[in-house]
Enzyme design. Structure first.
Site, mmCIF file in Angstrom:
data_model
loop_
_atom_site.group_PDB
_atom_site.id
_atom_site.type_symbol
_atom_site.label_atom_id
_atom_site.label_comp_id
_atom_site.label_asym_id
_atom_site.label_seq_id
_atom_site.Cartn_x
_atom_site.Cartn_y
_atom_site.Cartn_z
ATOM 1 N N SER A 138 0.853 -1.242 -0.067
ATOM 2 C CA SER A 138 0.136 -0.065 -0.041
ATOM 3 C C SER A 138 0.957 1.087 0.104
ATOM 4 C CB SER A 138 -0.984 0.059 1.299
ATOM 5 O OG SER A 138 -1.508 1.094 1.391
ATOM 6 N N LYS A 164 -1.310 -0.731 -4.458
ATOM 7 C CA LYS A 164 -2.560 -0.348 -3.858
ATOM 8 C C LYS A 164 -1.776 1.201 -3.647
ATOM 9 C CE LYS A 164 -4.704 -0.158 0.519
ATOM 10 N NZ LYS A 164 -5.333 -0.894 1.372
ATOM 11 N N LYS A 166 -3.043 5.083 -2.646
ATOM 12 C CA LYS A 166 -4.165 5.829 -1.810
ATOM 13 C C LYS A 166 -4.624 6.947 -2.803
ATOM 14 C CE LYS A 166 -3.907 3.833 2.504
ATOM 15 N NZ LYS A 166 -5.017 3.353 2.938
ATOM 16 N N ASP A 191 -7.451 2.975 -2.898
ATOM 17 C CA ASP A 191 -8.093 3.005 -1.618
ATOM 18 C C ASP A 191 -8.393 4.413 -1.378
ATOM 19 O OD1 ASP A 191 -8.955 2.763 1.052
ATOM 20 O OD2 ASP A 191 -7.100 1.612 1.767
ATOM 21 N N GLU A 216 -11.229 0.504 -3.065
ATOM 22 C CA GLU A 216 -11.420 0.165 -1.633
ATOM 23 C C GLU A 216 -12.077 1.558 -0.769
ATOM 24 O OE1 GLU A 216 -7.837 -1.254 0.077
ATOM 25 O OE2 GLU A 216 -8.697 -0.990 1.946
ATOM 26 N N ASP A 241 -13.625 -1.895 3.494
ATOM 27 C CA ASP A 241 -12.674 -2.064 4.596
ATOM 28 C C ASP A 241 -13.492 -1.511 5.832
ATOM 29 O OD1 ASP A 241 -10.750 -1.476 6.384
ATOM 30 O OD2 ASP A 241 -9.132 -0.481 4.983
ATOM 31 N N LYS A 265 -9.418 -7.139 8.131
ATOM 32 C CA LYS A 265 -8.515 -6.591 9.119
ATOM 33 C C LYS A 265 -9.135 -7.320 10.545
ATOM 34 C CE LYS A 265 -7.127 -2.326 6.900
ATOM 35 N NZ LYS A 265 -7.299 -0.973 7.022
ATOM 36 N N GLY A 293 -4.114 -4.211 6.268
ATOM 37 C CA GLY A 293 -3.011 -3.813 7.347
ATOM 38 C C GLY A 293 -3.147 -2.681 7.885
HETATM 39 O O1 OSB Z 1 -7.039 1.714 4.584
HETATM 40 O O2 OSB Z 1 -5.836 -0.059 4.571
HETATM 41 C C1 OSB Z 1 -6.018 0.785 5.051
HETATM 42 C C2 OSB Z 1 -3.130 2.187 6.935
HETATM 43 C C3 OSB Z 1 -3.472 2.785 7.977
HETATM 44 C C4 OSB Z 1 -4.957 2.912 8.074
HETATM 45 C C5 OSB Z 1 -5.459 2.325 7.009
HETATM 46 C C6 OSB Z 1 -4.989 1.747 6.060
HETATM 47 C C7 OSB Z 1 -3.715 1.559 5.712
HETATM 48 C C8 OSB Z 1 -3.155 1.179 4.492
HETATM 49 C C9 OSB Z 1 -1.641 0.591 4.903
HETATM 50 O O3 OSB Z 1 -3.439 1.101 3.504
HETATM 51 C C10 OSB Z 1 -1.923 -1.000 5.364
HETATM 52 C C11 OSB Z 1 -0.443 -1.464 5.497
HETATM 53 O O4 OSB Z 1 0.485 -1.494 4.955
HETATM 54 O O5 OSB Z 1 -0.424 -1.906 6.735
HETATM 55 MG MG MG Z 2 -8.385 0.584 3.552
#
Ligand code: OSB
Ligand code: MG
Length: 375
Positions: A138, A164, A166, A191, A216, A241, A265, A293
């Protein structure tokens, strides 16, 4: 096999990320979290990690609310009497509403202890069979598109199985267009972390042309209804999510057609057992899942790896290598990724050794809770 806990230690840790990580709701530089150690009467330790953040950006839970819930309610409930199976904890905790990340952290420690006492790797009692799991990365919102393209190039070269990105309003269609142009074939997803509303439907629809694996959580963190309106307008599958906090949320989302994929999660849904139930439901419905994550340190990463061994985790997860986020993780060996794959450890419990020296180094304060004499 009965688990008789003697005491529980809560530790408050603080670790610096290698680089700031930016989402539509804010930037992380320092990770503060609670590490749970559950110790039984023979001195065997099980480990769990709370994924709550310092601030209530992703959900309403924080490190402090988790500490409060654990200290005042959850740890006393867990210590009150022996536990026959970790799945009992969900029932024991049911009287406490929500606070899923706090519950999951303690349940996770009990699962590790249970698996260690049984002499089996954690994935086995969960029903996971995979020997290796596929993972992606991500990538946070970057200062410039060039920075993003360079980051993607690096992780594609390292073999990660999907990228992924953001997104947020102002960092979306044009950015994804450039990424797609530079990497026509890379498995790609976006995402939004709830940054849009139904009024943005045309913007979200514009992403259809880039062949994303999924988008996402485009809409509100507590929404299922608007997502059900949006999904039929898009070709791109929606993955939820934030909106999926339980088995019942997943059931309702699938019933309404709010998504075609679910990000599981462990912390968000209240523990490994609930995560498994959601996995099983999705498997029955033919809906693929993957493991999300929360910028976890090693203990959380190890739990993610264990759940990802279940067969319907068919899409690459966000469990990148320890070194993706950390100079030095709290487990030995660290989580390593080769060609986008993690070999699932087969040592008992989480399968990684907790490095007490590193834990010590990152711990700011700790508290021990003993079982009551009657338990
Ligand atoms: O939305 O998945 C998410 C990180 C912090 C809070 C929310 C998210 C995320 C990530 C990173 O997308 C996930 C990771 O690599 O741990
Ligand atoms: Mg997410």
């Amino acid at each position: 096999m009965t688990i008789e806990m003697e005491y529980v230690i809560l530790r408050h840790l603080q670790m610096e990320l290698k680089a700031p990580f930016t989402t539509s709701f804010g930037t992380f530089q320092t990770k503060e979290f609670i590490l749970v150690e559950a110790v039984d009467r023979d001195g065997v330790s099980g480990w769990g990690e709370s994924v709550a953040f310092s601030a209530p950006w992703y959900s309403e839970e924080t490190v402090k609310t988790n500490w409060h819930m654990l200290e005042e309610f959850l740890v006393p409930l867990a210590l009150a009497e022996p536990i026959n199976h970790p799945s009992e904890l969900s029932k024991r905790f049911a009287a406490i509403r929500q606070n899923h990340m706090a519950k999951a952290a303690l349940e996770g420690a009990v699962w590790d202890l249970y698996a260690k006492r049984s002499g089996v790797p954690l994935h086995q009692p969960l029903g996971g069979m995979k020997k290796e799991i596929e993972v992606g990365v991500s990538i946070g919102i970057q200062p410039t598109v060039d920075d993003l393209l360079r980051a993607i190039e690096r992780y594609v070269a390292q073999g990660y199985r999907r990228i992924k990105v953001k997104i947020k309003p102002g960092w979306d269609v044009d950015v994804i267009r450039e990424v797609r142009h530079a990497f026509p074939d890379v498995p790609l997803m976006a995402d939004a972390n709830s940054a849009y509303t139904l009024a943005d439907r045309e913007r979200l629809k514009a992403l259809d042309e880039f062949g994303l694996m999924m988008i996402e959580q485009p809409l509100a963190a507590d929404d299922l209804v608007d997502h059900a309106r949006l999904q039929p307008l898009l070709e791109t599958p929606i993955c939820l999510d934030e909106s999926i906090r339980s088995y019942d949320d997943a059931r309702k989302a699938l019933d309404l057609g709010s998504c075609r994929i679910i990000n599981i999660k462990i912390g968000r849904v209240g523990g490994l057992w609930e995560a498994k139930r959601i996995h099983d439901l999705c498997a029955e419905c033919g809906v693929p899942v993957w493991c999300g994550g929360m910028l976890e340190a090693g203990v959380g990463r190890a739990h993610n790896i264990a759940i990802t061994t279940l067969e319907n985790f068919t899409l690459p997860g966000d469990t990148a290598a320890s070194s993706y986020y950390w100079e030095r993780d709290i487990i030995v060996p660290e989580v390593e990724v080769h060609r986008g794959l993690i070999r699932v450890p087969d040592a008992p419990g989480i399968g990684y050794e907790v490095d007490r020296r590193q834990v010590e180094r990152y711990t700011q304060f700790a508290k021990v809770f003993h079982r009551p004499p009657t338990a």
